[in-house]
Scaffold this active site. Sequence first.
Site, PDB file in Angstrom:
ATOM      1  CE1 TYR A 133      -3.958  -2.132   0.231  1.00  0.00           C
ATOM      2  CE2 TYR A 133      -2.653  -3.349   1.846  1.00  0.00           C
ATOM      3  CZ  TYR A 133      -3.752  -3.262   1.003  1.00  0.00           C
ATOM      4  OH  TYR A 133      -4.637  -4.307   0.925  1.00  0.00           O
ATOM      5  CE1 TYR A 155      -7.274  -6.570   3.948  1.00  0.00           C
ATOM      6  CE2 TYR A 155      -6.510  -8.039   5.696  1.00  0.00           C
ATOM      7  CZ  TYR A 155      -6.320  -7.440   4.470  1.00  0.00           C
ATOM      8  OH  TYR A 155      -5.185  -7.720   3.736  1.00  0.00           O
ATOM      9  CG  ASP A 189     -10.398 -14.015   8.750  1.00  0.00           C
ATOM     10  OD1 ASP A 189      -9.428 -14.348   9.457  1.00  0.00           O
ATOM     11  OD2 ASP A 189     -10.296 -13.264   7.755  1.00  0.00           O
ATOM     12  CE  LYS A 246      -2.503 -10.192   9.910  1.00  0.00           C
ATOM     13  NZ  LYS A 246      -3.767  -9.881   9.296  1.00  0.00           N
TER      14      LYS A 246
HETATM   15  C1  PLP Z   1      -4.208 -10.221   7.960  1.00  0.00           C
HETATM   16  C2  PLP Z   1      -5.533 -10.818   7.786  1.00  0.00           C
HETATM   17  C3  PLP Z   1      -5.809 -11.629   6.670  1.00  0.00           C
HETATM   18  C4  PLP Z   1      -4.820 -11.873   5.566  1.00  0.00           C
HETATM   19  O1  PLP Z   1      -3.674 -12.544   6.002  1.00  0.00           O
HETATM   20  P1  PLP Z   1      -2.316 -12.459   5.153  1.00  0.00           P
HETATM   21  O2  PLP Z   1      -1.380 -13.351   5.886  1.00  0.00           O
HETATM   22  O3  PLP Z   1      -1.910 -11.010   5.187  1.00  0.00           O
HETATM   23  O4  PLP Z   1      -2.623 -12.917   3.784  1.00  0.00           O
HETATM   24  C5  PLP Z   1      -7.068 -12.189   6.585  1.00  0.00           C
HETATM   25  N1  PLP Z   1      -8.003 -11.971   7.539  1.00  0.00           N
HETATM   26  C6  PLP Z   1      -7.761 -11.211   8.627  1.00  0.00           C
HETATM   27  C7  PLP Z   1      -8.822 -11.034   9.669  1.00  0.00           C
HETATM   28  C8  PLP Z   1      -6.528 -10.600   8.779  1.00  0.00           C
HETATM   29  O5  PLP Z   1      -6.307  -9.811   9.843  1.00  0.00           O
END
Ligand code: PLP
Length: 428
Positions: A19, A147, A248, A277
């Site tokens: 970005y 997101y 997620d 993460k």
């Molecule tokens: C960071 C994130 C993603 C994407 O993960 P990447 O490892 O950056 O591809 C997907 N969902 C959530 C909630 C995130 O915080």
Amino acid sequence: MSRSSELLRRDRAAVLHPYAPPGTPGPLFPVAHASGVRLTLADGRELIDGMSSWWAAIHGYNHPVLNAAVAKQLQDLGHVMFGGLTHEPAVRLCERLVEITPAPLTRVFLSDSGSVSVEVALKLAIQYQQARGRGAKHRFLTVLGGYHGDTLGAMSVCDPVNGMHSLFRGVLSEQLFAPLPGPRFHEPFASTSIDAFEALLAKHAHEVAAVILEPVVQNAGGMRFYHPEYLRRVRALCDAHDVLLILDEIATGFGRTGKLFGCEHAGIHADIMCVGKALTGGMMTLAATLVTEQVSEAIARSEPGVFMHGPTYMGNTLACAAALASLDLLFASDWCARVSAIEAQLTRELAPCPSLRGVADVRVLGAIGVVEMHAPVDLSVLQPAFVDAGVWLRPFGRLVYLMPPYVINEADLSILTSAVCSVLEEGG
Ligand SMILES: *Cc1c(COP(=O)(O)O)cnc(C)c1O
């Protein structure tokens, strides 16, 4: 020319950053070392880390236990393909994830990044519906402000404005969006809060494969904390309308919100769940998608009888070893007490912020502190100001936020919060 400015010159000539426009002289800081909660820049300045490298480095940097786990794994077996081969680190990690995640998730698909784990979740949901003869159910329903990653499928379920859907119109699948989830985490729940979601799901259930949500905390889409009862209602509505629920947990997983997984605030489980993460404590890139026996069985029973996905670096041994060591560290620590102590301190020390000029809202949940401004912040001013104050924070849009490693001590966290207060006071 100093080594540092020489590196910046070469970076600007050859490197693209996330970005960020190519080659422009925006703020960019060469980093040489990282240890504990401190990043050391190439020019020798030390910064206290308030970002955990985007939710990941929960144990701090250069951790001897994580380093040793990767080094030891390297002696035995580096990366090998996962098609037709298997190995101890991957099997142990999948067993461990099944054990620590809310039942009834029983099987794990390993991948290399969060976005890919979301793609896997979406594809699993579509294959599941096809396997049951419900091929018309191939769309996804989500909420505004979410997101889920930067690949095309994941982008299609990101917030349409933040996710710049207009830029990719005609390419992204058109999904269904309910209003922002609410009310806020600590506010009383009104049963009308779920009405718009319920109406949208009822209207489109015949074409919806799954609902996808970030449980309790919307992360990169706006750092909003919403009510666990909203999630409980979503779970019940998904069951009532024969739609899967994908949670997620890539940002919320592994303790960040005060529970091991965000969905535990609501006492619910997913049909498909993504983690990433903090999975490896920030050491290696790794993510996982967990599914119930019901989903995996249905896919196995019908044509083509297999799940159609297979990343080259699937089940990377070093990443699995790092993840196992990171989980051991997490469970050996009193993470829950650490996260509540951080929550209490953030609440206390960010309390003066609402009276600062330009501040719209301050909120804290678990080890996440957010100062939301009325107007977008100027990163070219704020980023160097934070570095001058000795801290590493990376605001985006209208949000200045902190999510330090869990191991941060009280004195270092105070340096972070006072930097936020003083920098916003001067520049906000
Ligand atoms: C960071 C994130 C993603 C994407 O993960 P990447 O490892 O950056 O591809 C997907 N969902 C959530 C909630 C995130 O915080």
